[in-house]
Design a protein around this motif. Sequence first.
Motif, short mmCIF file in Angstrom:
data_model
loop_
_atom_site.label_atom_id
_atom_site.label_comp_id
_atom_site.label_asym_id
_atom_site.label_seq_id
_atom_site.Cartn_x
_atom_site.Cartn_y
_atom_site.Cartn_z
N TYR A 5 0.86 -1.17 0.00
CA TYR A 5 0.00 0.00 0.00
C TYR A 5 0.91 1.23 0.00
O TYR A 5 1.59 1.49 0.98
CB TYR A 5 -0.91 -0.02 1.22
CG TYR A 5 -1.80 1.19 1.35
CD1 TYR A 5 -2.72 1.49 0.35
CD2 TYR A 5 -1.71 2.03 2.45
CE1 TYR A 5 -3.53 2.60 0.46
CE2 TYR A 5 -2.53 3.14 2.56
CZ TYR A 5 -3.43 3.42 1.56
OH TYR A 5 -4.23 4.53 1.67
N LYS A 34 -6.21 2.51 13.76
CA LYS A 34 -6.14 1.23 13.04
C LYS A 34 -5.63 0.12 13.94
O LYS A 34 -6.07 -1.03 13.86
CB LYS A 34 -5.22 1.37 11.82
CG LYS A 34 -5.95 1.75 10.55
CD LYS A 34 -5.08 1.44 9.35
CE LYS A 34 -5.78 1.80 8.06
NZ LYS A 34 -4.91 1.57 6.89
N ASP A 42 -2.74 -3.02 -2.75
CA ASP A 42 -3.97 -2.83 -1.98
C ASP A 42 -4.52 -1.41 -2.15
O ASP A 42 -4.59 -0.64 -1.21
CB ASP A 42 -3.65 -3.12 -0.51
CG ASP A 42 -4.87 -3.04 0.39
OD1 ASP A 42 -5.99 -3.04 -0.15
OD2 ASP A 42 -4.70 -2.96 1.61
N GLU A 59 3.79 1.75 -1.72
CA GLU A 59 5.17 1.31 -1.50
C GLU A 59 6.05 1.57 -2.71
O GLU A 59 7.01 0.85 -2.96
CB GLU A 59 5.21 -0.19 -1.15
CG GLU A 59 4.40 -0.63 0.05
CD GLU A 59 5.04 -0.27 1.39
OE1 GLU A 59 5.99 0.53 1.40
OE2 GLU A 59 4.57 -0.78 2.41
N GLY A 61 -7.14 -3.37 2.99
CA GLY A 61 -6.41 -3.58 4.24
C GLY A 61 -5.35 -4.65 4.11
O GLY A 61 -5.36 -5.49 3.22
N ARG A 86 11.25 1.16 8.63
CA ARG A 86 10.62 1.26 7.31
C ARG A 86 11.55 2.05 6.40
O ARG A 86 12.06 3.10 6.76
CB ARG A 86 9.28 1.96 7.49
CG ARG A 86 8.61 2.40 6.24
CD ARG A 86 7.23 2.94 6.58
NE ARG A 86 6.22 1.91 6.43
CZ ARG A 86 5.74 1.56 5.23
NH1 ARG A 86 6.18 2.12 4.14
NH2 ARG A 86 4.83 0.62 5.13
N ASP A 123 6.26 -8.05 4.78
CA ASP A 123 5.90 -6.67 4.48
C ASP A 123 6.74 -6.12 3.35
O ASP A 123 7.87 -6.56 3.12
CB ASP A 123 6.09 -5.77 5.71
CG ASP A 123 4.97 -5.99 6.72
OD1 ASP A 123 4.07 -6.79 6.44
OD2 ASP A 123 5.03 -5.34 7.78
N GLY A 124 6.20 -5.12 2.67
CA GLY A 124 6.90 -4.55 1.52
C GLY A 124 7.80 -3.38 1.85
O GLY A 124 8.34 -2.73 0.96
N TYR A 156 -0.36 2.22 9.86
CA TYR A 156 -1.03 1.82 11.09
C TYR A 156 -0.96 2.93 12.11
O TYR A 156 0.02 3.10 12.80
CB TYR A 156 -0.41 0.54 11.65
CG TYR A 156 -1.04 -0.70 11.07
CD1 TYR A 156 -2.23 -1.18 11.56
CD2 TYR A 156 -0.44 -1.36 10.02
CE1 TYR A 156 -2.82 -2.30 11.02
CE2 TYR A 156 -1.02 -2.49 9.46
CZ TYR A 156 -2.22 -2.96 9.98
OH TYR A 156 -2.80 -4.07 9.45
N1 UDP Z 1 -0.46 -2.56 3.85
C1 UDP Z 1 -1.50 -2.92 2.99
N2 UDP Z 1 -2.72 -2.32 3.12
C2 UDP Z 1 -2.95 -1.37 4.07
C3 UDP Z 1 -1.91 -1.04 4.96
C4 UDP Z 1 -0.67 -1.66 4.82
O1 UDP Z 1 -1.32 -3.76 2.11
O2 UDP Z 1 -4.07 -0.85 4.14
C5 UDP Z 1 0.86 -3.23 3.71
C6 UDP Z 1 2.03 -2.26 3.60
O3 UDP Z 1 2.29 -1.90 2.25
C7 UDP Z 1 3.17 -3.09 4.19
C8 UDP Z 1 2.47 -3.94 5.24
O4 UDP Z 1 1.09 -3.97 4.87
O5 UDP Z 1 3.76 -3.94 3.24
C9 UDP Z 1 2.64 -3.41 6.64
O6 UDP Z 1 2.15 -2.09 6.73
P1 UDP Z 1 2.87 -0.93 7.54
O7 UDP Z 1 4.33 -0.96 7.28
O8 UDP Z 1 2.15 0.33 7.23
O9 UDP Z 1 2.58 -1.37 9.04
P2 UDP Z 1 3.61 -1.41 10.28
O10 UDP Z 1 4.86 -2.06 9.80
O11 UDP Z 1 3.82 0.01 10.67
O12 UDP Z 1 2.89 -2.21 11.32
#
Ligand code: UDP
Length: 309
Positions: A11, A212, A43, A13, A73, A201, A94-95, A208
């Motif tokens: 999302y 959320k 997403d 990325e 999501g 990141r 994660d991406g 998040y």
């Molecule tokens: N992501 C997604 N949809 C969303 C939010 C996040 O696909 O609505 C993906 C985002 O691209 C990443 C992974 O989920 O690859 C984790 O998200 P993020 O890094 O924002 O979360 P955190 O690492 O802060 O918990």
Amino acid sequence: MKKISIVIPAYNEEGNIPLIHEKIKNVFSQLDHYDFEIIFVNDGSRDNTQQILEQLSEQHEEIKFIEFSRNFGHQPAVKAGIDVSYGNAVISMDGDLQHPPELIPEMIRKWEEGYDIVYTIRTYPKQISYFKRKTSDFFYVILSGLSDVNLTKGGGSDFRLMDAGAVEVMRNFTEDDLFLRGLTSWMGYKQIGINFTANERLAGESSYNLKKMLTFAFTGITAFSVKPLYIAAYLGFLFSGVSVVGYILYVIYSFISKTEISGWASLIMTIVFFGGIQLIILGIIGIYLGKIFKQMKGRPNYIIKSKNL
Ligand code: UDP
Ligand code: MG
């Protein structure tokens, strides 16, 4: 050659995709006997994620993508990737490079040793905010206490390897409120956890926020446990018991002392207090009712707009 499918939800990325591809490619260039594919799930990104995916997938045959019709999501995105993954093992990560691709060889090694699910236990480095680290730990303590899933501290990340057999089982889940880390823990099989330290990141922003995270926490707890409903009932019993005893005591007291019991303020406070409790309990029941309502409609978890596989 065994094939490893790597599922990456994305999302916004755009800044990370080319690099994570590079890194994963590098990792696999040092692993003989393994072929890989990367399935990016876009997403509903608002940046150039889709264009980058289309370009990259024309240049590299190992890159596949799924494009959602909107933002559904993180969890539905991972599930969508898993649904189309037919490798001998599937890794979700994660991406944003917070999940280091360098851990992949070790995950594969554990899988080859006979483990069906290799999950990861994350420690946050000091740079990640104290608030995020603590709330995350706190959540898993509460969740484990309230439900039948046992997620250890730091056990909640979606960086995990699953054998094709387990993937096949998960593909058939039609659960509406997805909480994959709980589901995999619940599924059983032979599981093992390995430790890693999350990176920061790389580019872009975490999506998040506190709201959320709270929603996700509620989803996790209510998806795996009906204990909050029992707690509501217990509270009801407790308070009605206490009030009956209190009532009797007051009647006796007023007979003995021959005085009326006065106190408008205390009366109002009591009413407000019990009004609050009742609303909380109604709310808890409402959450579960809402879940039944959502599940009854049987809508898909996500809608695919385009894909190249
Ligand atoms: N992501 C997604 N949809 C969303 C939010 C996040 O696909 O609505 C993906 C985002 O691209 C990443 C992974 O989920 O690859 C984790 O998200 P993020 O890094 O924002 O979360 P955190 O690492 O802060 O918990
Ligand atoms: Mg992240």
